[in-house]
Design a protein around this motif. Sequence first.
Motif, PDB file in Angstrom:
ATOM      1  N   ASN A 597       1.214  -1.331  -0.025  1.00  8.85           N
ATOM      2  CA  ASN A 597       0.116   0.120  -0.451  1.00  8.85           C
ATOM      3  C   ASN A 597       1.042   1.442  -0.252  1.00  8.85           C
ATOM      4  OD1 ASN A 597      -1.561  -1.429   0.037  1.00  8.85           O
ATOM      5  ND2 ASN A 597      -2.693  -1.076   2.239  1.00  8.85           N
ATOM      6  N   TYR A 598       2.163   1.224   0.473  1.00  9.06           N
ATOM      7  CA  TYR A 598       2.929   2.401   0.777  1.00  9.06           C
ATOM      8  C   TYR A 598       3.510   2.394  -0.597  1.00  9.06           C
ATOM      9  CZ  TYR A 598       7.157   5.400   1.479  1.00  9.06           C
ATOM     10  OH  TYR A 598       7.549   6.886   1.075  1.00  9.06           O
ATOM     11  N   VAL A 599       3.712   1.445  -1.126  1.00 11.19           N
ATOM     12  CA  VAL A 599       4.752   1.723  -2.589  1.00 11.19           C
ATOM     13  C   VAL A 599       3.880   1.858  -3.542  1.00 11.19           C
ATOM     14  CG1 VAL A 599       5.862  -0.010  -4.381  1.00 11.19           C
ATOM     15  CG2 VAL A 599       6.283  -0.159  -1.504  1.00 11.19           C
ATOM     16  N   HIS A 600       2.517   1.648  -3.742  1.00 13.13           N
ATOM     17  CA  HIS A 600       1.331   2.232  -4.641  1.00 13.13           C
ATOM     18  C   HIS A 600       0.751   3.302  -4.253  1.00 13.13           C
ATOM     19  CE1 HIS A 600       2.394  -1.479  -7.410  1.00 13.13           C
ATOM     20  NE2 HIS A 600       2.021  -1.936  -6.166  1.00 13.13           N
ATOM     21  N   SER A 601       0.721   3.905  -3.470  1.00 10.61           N
ATOM     22  CA  SER A 601       0.451   5.128  -2.941  1.00 10.61           C
ATOM     23  C   SER A 601       0.398   6.240  -3.860  1.00 10.61           C
ATOM     24  CB  SER A 601       1.320   5.524  -1.281  1.00 10.61           C
ATOM     25  OG  SER A 601       2.099   5.830  -1.147  1.00 10.61           O
ATOM     26  N   ASN A 602       1.423   6.555  -4.703  1.00  6.79           N
ATOM     27  CA  ASN A 602       1.569   7.015  -5.285  1.00  6.79           C
ATOM     28  C   ASN A 602       2.851   6.885  -6.629  1.00  6.79           C
ATOM     29  OD1 ASN A 602       4.540   8.542  -4.954  1.00  6.79           O
ATOM     30  ND2 ASN A 602       3.157   8.823  -2.810  1.00  6.79           N
ATOM     31  N   ALA A 603       2.671   7.089  -7.596  1.00  4.03           N
ATOM     32  CA  ALA A 603       3.563   6.944  -8.935  1.00  4.03           C
ATOM     33  C   ALA A 603       5.116   7.238  -8.698  1.00  4.03           C
ATOM     34  CB  ALA A 603       3.671   7.980 -10.239  1.00  4.03           C
ATOM     35  N   GLU A 604       5.332   8.084  -7.901  1.00  7.70           N
ATOM     36  CA  GLU A 604       6.422   8.385  -7.077  1.00  7.70           C
ATOM     37  C   GLU A 604       7.352   6.833  -6.352  1.00  7.70           C
ATOM     38  OE1 GLU A 604       9.890  11.593  -5.226  1.00  7.70           O
ATOM     39  OE2 GLU A 604       7.394  12.172  -5.465  1.00  7.70           O
ATOM     40  N   THR A 605       6.392   6.980  -4.780  1.00  8.59           N
ATOM     41  CA  THR A 605       6.988   5.204  -4.608  1.00  8.59           C
ATOM     42  C   THR A 605       7.346   4.207  -5.267  1.00  8.59           C
ATOM     43  OG1 THR A 605       4.703   5.380  -4.072  1.00  8.59           O
ATOM     44  CG2 THR A 605       6.575   6.393  -2.266  1.00  8.59           C
ATOM     45  N   VAL A 606       6.319   4.009  -6.661  1.00  3.74           N
ATOM     46  CA  VAL A 606       6.406   2.630  -7.273  1.00  3.74           C
ATOM     47  C   VAL A 606       7.374   3.091  -8.128  1.00  3.74           C
ATOM     48  CG1 VAL A 606       5.001   1.748  -9.532  1.00  3.74           C
ATOM     49  CG2 VAL A 606       4.005   2.536  -7.822  1.00  3.74           C
ATOM     50  N   GLN A 607       7.826   4.363  -8.935  1.00  6.60           N
ATOM     51  CA  GLN A 607       9.519   4.496  -9.311  1.00  6.60           C
ATOM     52  C   GLN A 607      10.270   4.447  -8.660  1.00  6.60           C
ATOM     53  OE1 GLN A 607       8.237   4.753 -12.310  1.00  6.60           O
ATOM     54  NE2 GLN A 607      10.506   4.696 -12.616  1.00  6.60           N
ATOM     55  N   ARG A 608      10.285   4.428  -7.621  1.00  6.89           N
ATOM     56  CA  ARG A 608      11.753   4.214  -6.782  1.00  6.89           C
ATOM     57  C   ARG A 608      11.618   2.541  -6.514  1.00  6.89           C
ATOM     58  NH1 ARG A 608      10.427   8.345  -2.008  1.00  6.89           N
ATOM     59  NH2 ARG A 608      10.957  10.731  -3.197  1.00  6.89           N
ATOM     60  N   ALA A 609      10.664   1.863  -6.089  1.00  4.23           N
ATOM     61  CA  ALA A 609      10.550   0.724  -5.794  1.00  4.23           C
ATOM     62  C   ALA A 609      10.701  -0.324  -7.558  1.00  4.23           C
ATOM     63  CB  ALA A 609       9.419   0.106  -5.456  1.00  4.23           C
ATOM     64  N   LYS A 610      10.657   0.344  -8.102  1.00  5.07           N
ATOM     65  CA  LYS A 610      11.517  -0.091  -9.520  1.00  5.07           C
ATOM     66  C   LYS A 610      12.401   0.363  -9.602  1.00  5.07           C
ATOM     67  CE  LYS A 610       7.202   0.466 -12.269  1.00  5.07           C
ATOM     68  NZ  LYS A 610       6.299   1.124 -13.152  1.00  5.07           N
ATOM     69  N   LYS A 611      13.260   1.124  -8.984  1.00  2.00           N
ATOM     70  CA  LYS A 611      15.176   1.095  -9.530  1.00  2.00           C
ATOM     71  C   LYS A 611      15.272   1.053  -8.338  1.00  2.00           C
ATOM     72  CE  LYS A 611      17.076   5.364  -9.535  1.00  2.00           C
ATOM     73  NZ  LYS A 611      16.969   7.018  -8.600  1.00  2.00           N
ATOM     74  N   ALA A 612      14.423   0.006  -7.510  1.00  2.16           N
ATOM     75  CA  ALA A 612      15.480  -0.354  -6.626  1.00  2.16           C
ATOM     76  C   ALA A 612      15.425  -1.569  -7.128  1.00  2.16           C
ATOM     77  CB  ALA A 612      15.012   0.314  -4.941  1.00  2.16           C
ATOM     78  N   LEU A 613      14.614  -2.196  -7.715  1.00  5.87           N
ATOM     79  CA  LEU A 613      14.703  -3.942  -8.313  1.00  5.87           C
ATOM     80  C   LEU A 613      15.518  -3.640  -9.347  1.00  5.87           C
ATOM     81  CD1 LEU A 613      12.919  -6.765  -8.633  1.00  5.87           C
ATOM     82  CD2 LEU A 613      11.222  -5.783  -9.563  1.00  5.87           C
ATOM     83  N   GLN A 614      15.330  -2.743 -10.353  1.00  8.42           N
ATOM     84  CA  GLN A 614      16.599  -2.428 -11.201  1.00  8.42           C
ATOM     85  C   GLN A 614      17.705  -2.961 -11.118  1.00  8.42           C
ATOM     86  OE1 GLN A 614      15.386   0.123 -14.298  1.00  8.42           O
ATOM     87  NE2 GLN A 614      16.387  -1.376 -15.475  1.00  8.42           N
ATOM     88  N   SER A 615      18.157  -2.130  -9.260  1.00 10.17           N
ATOM     89  CA  SER A 615      19.490  -1.838  -9.322  1.00 10.17           C
ATOM     90  C   SER A 615      19.627  -3.337  -8.748  1.00 10.17           C
ATOM     91  CB  SER A 615      19.503  -1.289  -8.114  1.00 10.17           C
ATOM     92  OG  SER A 615      18.960  -0.900  -6.899  1.00 10.17           O
ATOM     93  N   PHE A 616      18.688  -3.779  -8.080  1.00 10.91           N
ATOM     94  CA  PHE A 616      19.187  -5.390  -7.213  1.00 10.91           C
ATOM     95  C   PHE A 616      18.835  -6.185  -8.543  1.00 10.91           C
ATOM     96  CE2 PHE A 616      17.358  -9.162  -6.549  1.00 10.91           C
ATOM     97  CZ  PHE A 616      17.405  -9.985  -5.581  1.00 10.91           C
ATOM     98  N   ILE A 617      18.750  -6.595  -9.668  1.00 14.15           N
ATOM     99  CA  ILE A 617      18.919  -7.593 -10.601  1.00 14.15           C
ATOM    100  C   ILE A 617      19.955  -7.042 -11.009  1.00 14.15           C
ATOM    101  CG2 ILE A 617      18.193  -7.697 -13.041  1.00 14.15           C
ATOM    102  CD1 ILE A 617      15.373  -7.579 -11.811  1.00 14.15           C
TER     103      ILE A 617
END
Length: 717
Positions: A597-617
């Motif tokens: 819910n926090y991650v999907h609370s706005n577009a910016e937080t979703v973007q940050r999560a995606k960025k973190a995921l990408q850096s993990f990969i």
Amino acid sequence: MECDEGLFINVRQPPSGLQPRTQQRTASKPQHGKSGQIKFECSQEGNPLKRKPAPPSPQTRRLQKKAKSGIKEAGLPKFPSQKPLTDAKDSDASGNRPFVKTSCLFKNNPEIPDIQRTSVKQVQEKVFTSDSFDQLGLHPHLVSTLISVLKISSMTSVQKQTIPILLQGKDALVRSQTGSGKTLAYGIPLVQALQRAEPKIKRGDGPYALVLVPTRELALQSFETVQKLLKPFTWIVPGVLMGGEKKKSEKARLRKGINILIATPGRLVDHINSTKCIHFRHIQWLILDEADRILDLGFEKAVTAILNAINADSEKRQNVLLSATLTEGVSRLADISLHDPVYISIAEGSLGSNTSKAEACAKEDGGVSAVSLEERGFAVPENLQQNVVVVPSKLRLVTLAAFILGKLKFEKCNKMIVFFSSCEQVEFHHTLFHKVLAADLEQPWLPPSPLTFARLHGDMKQEERTSVFQDFLQSKTSILLCTDVAARGLDLPQVTWIVQYNPPASLAEYVHRVGRTARIGSHGNSLLILAPSEAEYVNFLASCKINVSEMKMESVLSSLMKDDRFKGSQRGNKKFHSDDPQEVRRRATILQTEFENYVHSNAETVQRAKKALQSFIRSYATYPASLKHIFHVKSLHLGHVAKSFGLRDAPKNLSATSAFPKQAKNQKQKRREFLLKKTRGKRRLAEILQSEYSSGLDMVASKVKRKKKLASLETER
Ligand SMILES: Nc1ncnc2c1ncn2[C@@H]1O[C@H](COP(=O)(O)OP(=O)(O)OP(=O)(O)O)[C@@H](O)[C@H]1O
């Protein structure tokens, strides 16, 4: 969308056959089966259209009514996170179509393999000796400073063996476990030698000693230790040069004179190239602390430039290399920087202390092979309890969170460091945990939460890095989320737990990370979190003489039973058994939903999560070839990994294609892409490393070269 990653049900305009379920907390809402057992709804089980909708419970109806009328809970102001955490509602772009998401954390996970652990005998080192410093013939003021300022009286093993050798003026290669007192092992003889130098050292003479360290925090820490040792010898001036600081003020300090210069290699090369007043005419000591790391980081070129600059000004000097982990790199560096060194190793069963390099060569059948030294294993502190937990990707985030809560919220006097493989992941988890786990802090009417999250990585501004480091140093209970920038050399007292959320890329890094606890004979613990596909890493550790004990994921998750926040709609006086597996799973799902819910609370937080995921990969793709059979991007399930970043689905625009190239390409095209990717991967790796450990080295020239190389490959395509 992956079928097991979440079910989206439109509640206002339900698909035919579905009744509105606005108040049903499907994300984790347990349904009571005939047997009275709690069941979990799961998205992938059957066609949602065929599901029989359950009527809202009386409690949900009550909540619905309250939400509509805006009535506050008795005695409590209305606060979103005070709602049961299972309220997994969201809206679409128009804002009027709330969705209910069903998380299904415990289905479709790979099986957790049994850890077949063969117990191995770890390499042991004795930390303390009963010998005191006054038998070394040191200046009495130096001995009294050790006692009164540093509060130490007896030597550690590495100090007992190293100090006399260095006082004799010999070069040395020193290996002893983390937290065994290597800084003073070189610091004491250095100060002893300089305080009695004739003619007396003057500030304006410039550097007599150069200490190179890989990170800024370590530079500051070593500077502080040397400063303490110099208390009675005020005419000797120490100074530090490190990336991130103002070069102008460093230049001014260099002009005034620094006698013991502590620096990160990149920034020093920068000064050698641009600061006219820097010279090494009086250099008598060169000390390379964490020497293997200095080379790992691609600082070899910088170190060579520094050696050339020093050699050009003065040839005769004493050289010391120190590290808890001797690797091939150190022996190469030893060849270029040491002169007939004495090899000092404290580990029991090692070549023996005070072995000259020639002797060591003879014993090693063909040279001091650092690889063979590594194969023998590195010593880890005797009082370090090492653990491992195997967790399916989807459950990683909640498991880490439950572990943090368990140790920091419900146990006393714990201080923790959590290691991640990229700056973006540190940033993401820091914000996420602060917002979700420490959220009580924002509710003054609740008792204060003991959870304080700090972060440290190479992309932070230097002032912030320094203040975080100092704050964490002084705090009694807090959690530091960091990259390997904090893995080396940092002496952070009272750290009781080290968590490796992303496994390290080398054995040396494992040893240094866990070495941030159990220092100087104290007790400490570590936890390594592995995915089921990575369980083989435990055998790799065993082959390097590292013993880890298995913790069960369920037992880590059971900490959630202590936290009433995760009772969700089951609030009230109902008592649960702390080991009720259904209830533990329900609470884990509630927590996961809260993260999502926090991650999907706005577009910016979703973007940050995606960025973190990408850096993990990306960082996952950089494990060395020798560990690729354990850590391979192909073994990652993107949807499951995405869940561990609070994302409900695997992002579509993620460059998964670069990780999983299409098979249907012809050979030539494949080769070109491979070359292109390899160059990019290396560049990215270099960038990651540079940003982690950036110390001011000018990369412009090499960047231009790389761009040209990439451009030529692109045109070839
Ligand atoms: N003789 C001693 N008696 C008691 N404490 C000591 C002694 N020597 C050093 N210490 C303390 O031990 C701690 C660890 O020392 P230090 O940081 O030098 O370890 P290290 O071997 O360099 O560790 P790492 O390999 O992680 O860099 C420091 O807090 C230091 O003050």
